[in-house]
Design a protein around this motif. Structure first.
Motif, PDB file in Angstrom:
ATOM      1  N   TYR A 176       0.679  -0.621   0.064  1.00  0.00           N
ATOM      2  CA  TYR A 176       0.001   0.063   0.369  1.00  0.00           C
ATOM      3  C   TYR A 176       0.617   1.232   0.096  1.00  0.00           C
ATOM      4  CZ  TYR A 176      -4.112   2.672   1.233  1.00  0.00           C
ATOM      5  OH  TYR A 176      -5.367   3.706   1.402  1.00  0.00           O
ATOM      6  N   HIS A 177       2.454   0.969   0.709  1.00  0.00           N
ATOM      7  CA  HIS A 177       2.697   2.197   1.302  1.00  0.00           C
ATOM      8  C   HIS A 177       4.003   2.087   0.520  1.00  0.00           C
ATOM      9  CE1 HIS A 177       0.390   4.076   3.827  1.00  0.00           C
ATOM     10  NE2 HIS A 177      -0.067   2.796   4.701  1.00  0.00           N
TER      11      HIS A 177
ATOM     12  N   SER B   1       5.107   5.912  -1.166  1.00  0.00           N
ATOM     13  CA  SER B   1       5.163   6.774  -0.515  1.00  0.00           C
ATOM     14  C   SER B   1       6.412   6.596   0.495  1.00  0.00           C
ATOM     15  CB  SER B   1       3.878   7.164   0.306  1.00  0.00           C
ATOM     16  OG  SER B   1       3.851   6.136   1.315  1.00  0.00           O
TER      17      SER B   1
ATOM     18  N   LEU C 201       6.051   6.896   3.768  1.00  0.00           N
ATOM     19  CA  LEU C 201       6.182   5.969   5.204  1.00  0.00           C
ATOM     20  C   LEU C 201       6.321   4.982   4.540  1.00  0.00           C
ATOM     21  CD1 LEU C 201       1.566   6.637   5.719  1.00  0.00           C
ATOM     22  CD2 LEU C 201       4.346   7.171   7.063  1.00  0.00           C
TER      23      LEU C 201
ATOM     24  N   SER D  97      -3.526   7.695   7.006  1.00  0.00           N
ATOM     25  CA  SER D  97      -2.284   7.069   6.281  1.00  0.00           C
ATOM     26  C   SER D  97      -1.143   7.733   7.669  1.00  0.00           C
ATOM     27  CB  SER D  97      -1.807   6.613   5.292  1.00  0.00           C
ATOM     28  OG  SER D  97      -2.252   5.667   4.128  1.00  0.00           O
ATOM     29  N   TYR D  98      -1.256   8.865   7.160  1.00  0.00           N
ATOM     30  CA  TYR D  98      -0.225   9.324   8.000  1.00  0.00           C
ATOM     31  C   TYR D  98      -0.627  10.470   9.419  1.00  0.00           C
ATOM     32  CZ  TYR D  98       2.538   9.842   3.631  1.00  0.00           C
ATOM     33  OH  TYR D  98       3.971   9.753   2.418  1.00  0.00           O
TER      34      TYR D  98
END
Length: 272
Positions: free
Chosen positions: A23-24, A27, A29, A208-209
């Motif tokens: 998923y990340h 990114s 993350l 998410s963040y």
């Protein structure tokens, strides 16, 4: 038997973590996910050691698991470009300090001040991550993690009488930690789909963040909207038209979406 079952539950957490990596993967993350994976492995080791050597249950394994959980919590705060890679060295320094406090505590077990400093330090790092995600869809997972870590911290830092009293609940607190990744997975993958692409992007970022970065991005977008005379305001739940103002035009909507994407650029894994 309870320790074996608990260890098996921790092993199943590999699946939601694998999905989190997918998923990340594009990114910033992703670094935080790997720190969280390190914490999961430490929790698995602590459960495994307890199954074999119950007398070591309240020692270094549990302390290391808590320390890495705190590191994963703080890793999110540095998840932006530039600096996301360098932030890992800050987290490594934090982990070194935590391990030094444990070693110093072993050498000076009667030092009450050092004992309290270590406890507050551990609790604070975990609490930062919990508070960051409480206003998001990951709130159930954050609460499970908070309760589980609180129980573990009690076992490590409490008095002998307190530890003896709450020892039967140790497996329950670790089970809460083991269930937190599954709670996060369910909440992130089964959620209502917003009607607009703007809200989909915003809510994915927010969940998410967490609070710190989402609030910062929200402030930046609202400043841009004010300067561009867009009749909207970005609320915590999504984009809203200012009361009494006409709906934004299709050109404005495209411009707002482009602005949001631009603000999110520094949270991508690399330049495109």
């Amino acid at each position: 038997m309870a320790s074996i079952i608990l260890l098996l539950v921790f092993v199943t957490d590999i699946f939601p973590f694998w999905r989190a990596v997918q998923y990340h993967r594009q990114s910033t993350l992703l670094h935080s996910v790997f720190w969280a994976l390190a914490a999961l492995l430490a929790w698995m080791a602590a459960a495994g050691i307890e199954a074999v050597r119950p007398e070591l249950a309240s020692g270094l394994p549990g302390y290391l698991a808590l320390s890495l959980t705190g590191c994963a919590s703080l890793a999110v705060l540095g998840a932006r470009r530039p600096g996301v890679v360098a932030w890992n060295f800050v987290i490594l320094g934090l982990l070194a300090v935590m391990l030094f406090l444990w070693l110093e505590g072993r050498l000076a077990e009667d030092d009450l001040i050092l004992h309290r400093v270590r406890t507050v330090f551990l609790a604070s790092t975990v609490a930062i991550g919990v508070l960051n995600y409480l206003p998001t869809r990951l709130a159930p997972a954050a609460m499970l993690l908070a309760l589980g870590c609180a129980g573990e911290l009690l076992m490590i830092s409490g008095s002998e009488s307190l530890v003896a009293t709450f020892a039967p609940a140790r497996h329950l607190s670790r089970l809460m930690v083991a269930l937190a990744p599954w709670a996060a997975y369910v909440r992130m993958h089964w959620q209502p789909l917003p009607a607009s692409e703007f809200d989909r992007l915003w809510l994915r970022f927010r969940n998410s963040y967490g609070l710190v970065w989402a609030q910062r991005l929200r402030e930046q977008f609202n400043q841009s909207a004010k300067h561009s005379d867009w009749p909207v305001v970005l609320r915590w739940q999504g984009l809203r038209v200012i009361p009494g103002a006409p709906p934004p035009s299709s050109e404005d909507r495209l411009a707002m979406l482009a602005n949001l994407r631009a603000l999110m650029k520094r949270f991508e894994a690399s330049e495109k």
